[in-house]
Structure formats: structure tokens, C-alpha cells
Scaffold this active site. Structure first.
Site, PDB file in Angstrom:
ATOM      1  CD  GLU A 171     -18.889  -1.263   8.287  1.00  0.00           C
ATOM      2  OE1 GLU A 171     -18.042  -0.511   7.763  1.00  0.00           O
ATOM      3  OE2 GLU A 171     -19.225  -2.379   7.797  1.00  0.00           O
ATOM      4  CE  LYS A 225      -4.292   1.647   2.049  1.00  0.00           C
ATOM      5  NZ  LYS A 225      -5.347   1.431   3.044  1.00  0.00           N
ATOM      6  NE  ARG A 235     -20.878  -1.988   5.079  1.00  0.00           N
ATOM      7  CZ  ARG A 235     -20.738  -2.551   3.896  1.00  0.00           C
ATOM      8  NH1 ARG A 235     -21.163  -1.931   2.822  1.00  0.00           N
ATOM      9  NH2 ARG A 235     -20.174  -3.727   3.761  1.00  0.00           N
TER      10      ARG A 235
END
Length: 606
Positions: free
Chosen positions: A353, A277, A381
Site C-alpha cells: 500500500e 490455493k 498502512r
């Protein structure tokens, strides 16, 4: 420049390996330059760059279908799919989106911003393809910790047979937004188990012969081989597992993708790529979490909206039962400071979540005081878990809902414009909307003092008000007035209301409706002027709807609600998003004039 020769996907297929490498470097510079000018997701796009180039060389887009999960890793894809000339406009009003957008290009099959949906979407697409007797590959690129989202795991588990020409690519960079820590991620990221983890079966047979002991040891060996071998794991769910491959090595990735493409003609493939990353940018590589999403001039850092970590740290100093839960957003929600002070009181569950909310419910049932820190758009969500696992049980879980309201350049997948509607209608839920950082601290203290669910929603604090203590359901009058009353929710709305009161030619009362549920019914019953409500939320089911319904039955007054239109709000500056939805002094002036004229007319008729 190679990049100038790329007008669509077909041009990539014409390049040789040397040209593809040059293209990758030019794209890296292009992405950094655009983000430097507009802000955006830096680390994830630098990491996926070579893989995207290899995909475009290997497959035939848009005939073949490419789905990004999560969508913020799509910048290289945008450049290669005919949007290079407009790439400098990314995340600006009227420019291209920072996420895949099906209204923007045929290359963007789905509009995707959240994590976890790609495998289910891909399987559904394959079913439609096969039933319609069509022929194309479906490729999903799962990155930044999205694989462990519940929806992706449900999709993997849905059947032990997967369709042909279906390829799942795991972009494994060890990160979600912050560093991944969950068990499944650790399992999938380990290198293939070495052959020496148990003695060779021939050695066992030589020592023990064809005895019960030999059978036992063989059973133990085979058990661990099945459990610890990723290939065996994914084979059971209908995939051929390929990995681990360096996704930043363009040559290797090209070779592997060509083989994977052929293998997918016979069986679905799970390709495990290891990427870095922030690849190619020193600061982004060393601090991938901070450089995940940056502002203009590559400015990075923790959340500007809140000092939540500092607030919770001070409270934990007095009460160790207070704990924080976040779903892969430790830095974005401002909890990094808490981890430094009280690491045992912070739980980062990754991009999950639903689990975060139910996990917090269990904590509350066990006597802890959980605070779930989450963005508004991500909390939606976990709606069912809020209803069933928290509010139905009436458990004292506090939701600190960041990025509530307009979010600017992230656009329609990330707007926090629905939370007032989906939280205020749940029984047992208290909803608070502090207007400034000082009020946030007071709101959290109040929320922790009551033994029921509380949602605290906030966006960018732009109102400088003194700290005040919360009392059940009370609002705060910021300015008295006799002609019209404005009930405002949150910092931006309060700021607009005060500006309007200052400029309007008549006497305006401004009230901060800082507790959205329960309504301050005493204040509403004692109101005797026309009313304007202002909220950064959709009008349907929001604060204005609640006020209008209450007044209609108890204190009939003219009411006009200012909120968000019944449409998804695209990317642009927060200022422009506010203006486009009527959050201006000029609009409030027109509304107030109309209300007062109608009120006078009604009095005259009487």
C-alpha cells in the site's frame, strides 16, 4: 474419525503418516462446511492445510511460536490448537475469530490480519528469547503475496545475520488476493537455475587457457550465478535457503520440516513451499481469486459495494489519462471489470500500500489522473505516504476507500473505522462520503475535476437516492425539520437518520454530510436547533469532533455525536456492530429527548 481424537497439539504428534493424511482430508471437509455456513476465507486455508498439519507434527506448539502472515490462512491452525469443537462458530458473534487473536488462545501469539509484519515480529521475538535465555523455535508462515510487502523486505534486509531457531516459510501459491505480478515474486518463484546457463569453467579454461578472457568469462558466470540463484540471495541475508518443496505433499513436507528443524539449530532457515490455493475444492482451485473470501453457501463474486470498475471504465473512455492503482485487491475493490476493458489503465502493485500511494503521486506529478482503490483498513498502512508524498505536494490523487465503516465478520483487524480521523486532519485533503452508488459516480467525477488530493470513503450502499452533482463543500438536505437536526455521514448513517425522523414524535431535519472536509460552514451557521451527528468512525477526531469544534466557536448549539466507542470492534454481523455502538432509532430518541430538554431549560433560565 481422526479429527475427533484431536483436542490439542499434542494429539497430532501421536498420529502416524496414514492417520495424518486422513486427518488432513477430514479437516478439509470441516473447513468447507464451516465456511459454507458462515462465510470466510476458503482458498488460502485449503492450500495451507497439509503444511499446517506437518508443522503441528514437527514442532511443539504453543511452546514453539507460530506466526501467520497474513492471518486469514489460520483455519487449520485453529482446528489443531484446541478449538475444533468451536470451529463451526468461526466469524460469528461470540464465536472464534477468522484471524489469529491473542485474546482467544495462547496458540495465537499475535492478533494478525494485515500482511507483511511476520518476519519483523519473529525477529523481535527471537531477540527477546535469546536475551531471556529461553529456548524455542519461532516459525513465520508468509502467504498470499505478503513476502513482498515493504515491512517484510525491511526485516529481511535489517541484518545479514539472523538468529538461530528462526524459520521463515514462504507459502507460495502464486496469489495475493488476485494473481501476483511483481518482479520479486517472479524471481523467488522460479525453479533453481539449471547448471547449463553458462559453459563449464573447465571448458572455458580449455579454450582460452589462463588468460584475461578466461577470467572475464568466469566473472560473468559467477555474477549471474549470484544474481539468479535464490540460495545465494538468501544466504547473503543470513538464511539457509531450502526449496522448492510441494507444500501439499504431506509426506515430503514432513520430511523437509524435520530436516529444517535440525538445520535451524545452527542457522536461520528460509523454506520455500509451493502450494495450490483452493486445494481439494474444484471451483476454488480453478478460481482461487474469486474463492479467496466467500459468503454463506460459498457464494463468491466481485465487490457488492461498488461498481468502481464500470465507473472508471466509462470515464477512461473519455479521458485516457485516468488510471487505477490497487494493492493486490483488484477483485475486492471491483476493478476486475476495468481490467477487461482497459488493462493498460490498471496497475496492481501487490500487497504494498505504501508503494501504491507514492507510485500514484509520481503518476500525478507526471500528468496522469490516478485513482487509488483500497480498503479503509489497508490505507492506514500508507498514512505517511499520504501526508508526505501526496498532500504535502498537493497532488491530484483520488483515493477510493472501500469498506469504510463496520465490516462485519472480518472483525477488529479489518474495521474501517479510523479513516475519517486520519484523512480529515491532513492539509489539502478533501474528504467525501457518498451515500449510494449513484453518488459515488458523481463524487469520482467531482474528485477528478479538482487539482488536489481527494478521499472518497464508502461502505455498503443501502440508501436509494437520486444522483446529485457535487459542489465544493455542500451538504444535501434530505428532509426539513424544525426541532432537531441530524447530520449523517455515509449510507448507514443516513439510512438511520431518515428512519429516526420518520418515527420520532417531533420535527427532524436530516442532512447528508456528504463532504466531510471542508465542512459546509454555511449550513452549520444557518442551523438553529440542537444537533446530532452520526458517523461510522471512531468519535476521536472524527466528523462529530469537527462539527462540535466549529459550532463552539461560531454558532453555540447543543451537540451530541454518535460514533464508535474507544475500543476495537470484534467480529459479528454489521447489524449487531451498529447496534452495539448506538446506531439505533431508540438511542437517537433518547439523545434527542435529552438535547431538547436541556435546550428548553437553557432558554427558560435566560
Amino acid at each position: 474419525m481422526i479429527l475427533q481424537r484431536i483436542s490439542d497439539s499434542s494429539d497430532v504428534k501421536k498420529l502416524n503418516s496414514k492417520e495424518l493424511a486422513l486427518l488432513s482430508e477430514e479437516m478439509r471437509e470441516e473447513i468447507i462446511a464451516a465456511i459454507n455456513g458462515n462465510g470466510g476465507h476458503l482458498s488460502s486455508n485449503l492450500g495451507i492445510l497439509e503444511t499446517t498439519v506437518a508443522l503441528y507434527k514437527t514442532f511443539d506448539f504453543p511452546k514453539d511460536k507460530l506466526i501467520f502472515d497474513v492471518g486469514h490462512q489460520c483455519y487449520p491452525h485453529k482446528i489443531l490448537s484446541g478449538r475444533r469443537e468451536n470451529f463451526s462458530t468461526i466469524r460469528t458473534e461470540g464465536g472464534i475469530s477468522g484471524f489469529p487473536d491473542c485474546n482467544e488462545s495462547e496458540y495465537d501469539l499475535f492478533t494478525t490480519g494485515h500482511a507483511g509484519n511476520s518476519i519483523a515480529l519473529g525477529l523481535g521475538l527471537c531477540s527477546a528469547r535469546d536475551k531471556n535465555q529461553e529456548d524455542y523455535y519461532v516459525i513465520t508462515v508468509v502467504g498470499d503475496g505478503a513476502l513482498v510487502n515493504g515491512l517484510n523486505l525491511e526485516a529481511i534486509n535489517a541484518s545479514n545475520e539472523k538468529p538461530k531457531k528462526f524459520i521463515v516459510i514462504l507459502n507460495d501459491n502464486g496469489m495475493s488476493i488476485s494473481k501476483n505480478r511483481n518482479g520479486f515474486y517472479n524471481f523467488i518463484s522460479k525453479a533453481t537455475i539449471k547448471k547449463g546457463y553458462v559453459k563449464n569453467k573447465n571448458v572455458i579454461k580449455k579454450i582460452f587457457g589462463n588468460s584475461v578472457v578466461t577470467a572475464f568469462f568466469r566473472g560473468v558466470r559467477n555474477f549471474f550465478k549470484r544474481v539468479l540463484n535464490k540460495s545465494e540471495y538468501f544466504e547473503r541475508f543470513g538464511f539457509k535457503y531450502v526449496g522448492v518443496v510441494d507444500g501439499n505433499d504431506l509426506k515430503k513436507t514432513l520430511n523437509v520440516l524435520e530436516s529444517v528443524k535440525q538445520a535451524a539449530n545452527y542457522k536461520a532457515v528460509f523454506l520455500h513451499l509451493k502450494t495450490t490455493k483452493g486445494k481439494g475444492h474444484k471451483n476454488a482451485e480453478e478460481h482461487a481469486d474469486l474463492y479467496h473470501s466467500v459468503g454463506k453457501n460459498l457464494k463468491c463474486g466481485c465487490s457488492e459495494e461498488t461498481s468502481l470498475g464500470q465507473i472508471l471504465g466509462d470515464l477512461i473512455e473519455k479521458d485516457d489519462k485516468i488510471v487505477a492503482v490497487t494493492a493486490g485487491m483488484k477483485d475486492g475493490t471491483g476493478l476486475a471489470a476495468l481490467e477487461e476493458r482497459y488493462p493498460d489503465n490498471l496497475f496492481d502493485v501487490g500487497i504494498a500500500e505504501e508503494y501504491a500511494v507514492t507510485f500514484a503521486a509520481g503518476m500525478a506529478k507526471g500528468g496522469l489522473k490516478p485513482v487509488v482503490a483500497v480498503y479503509s483498513t489497508f490505507l492506514q498502512r500508507a498514512y505517511d505516504e499520504m501526508v508526505h508524498d501526496v498532500c504535502l505536494q498537493n497532488l491530484p490523487v483520488v483515493f477510493c476507500v472501500d469498506r469504510a465503516g463496520f465490516v462485519g465478520e472480518d472483525g477488529k483487524t479489518h474495521q474501517g473505522l479510523f479513516d475519517l480521523s486520519y484523512t480529515t486532519h491532513i492539509p489539502n485533503m478533501t474528504v467525501i462520503a457518498p451515500t449510494c452508488a449513484a453518488e459515488l459516480k458523481s463524487a469520482i467525477e467531482y474528485a477528478l475535476s479538482i487539482k488536489s488530493p481527494v478521499c472518497i470513503r464508502y461502505s455498503k450502499f443501502n440508501v436509494d437516492l437520486p444522483a446529485t452533482e457535487y459542489v465544493d463543500g455542500t451538504w444535501q438536505t434530505l428532509k426539513d425539520g424544525e426541532d432537531i437536526t441530524v447530520f449523517a455521514v455515509g449510507g448507514a448513517a443516513v439510512s438511520l437518520a431518515l428512519m429516526f425522523a420518520e418515527r420520532y414524535g417531533k420535527s427532524v431535519k436530516v442532512v447528508s454530510a456528504r463532504v466531510v472536509k471542508p465542512l459546509d460552514t454555511e449550513t452549520l451557521l444557518n442551523t438553529h436547533t440542537p444537533v446530532i451527528t452520526v458517523e461510522e468512525n471512531v468519535l476521536a477526531g472524527g466528523f462529530g469532533s469537527s462539527v462540535t469544534a466549529f459550532l463552539a466557536h461560531n454558532n453555540p448549539l447543543p451537540v451530541y455525536s454518535v460514533g464508535v466507542k474507544d475500543a476495537f470492534v470484534g467480529h459479528g454481523s454489521v447489524k449487531r456492530q451498529l447496534e452495539n455502538n448506538g446506531f439505533t432509532v431508540e438511542n437517537l430518541t433518547i439523545i434527542a429527548d435529552g438535547l431538547l430538554q436541556n435546550n428548553v431549560r437553557k432558554k427558560t433560565i435566560k
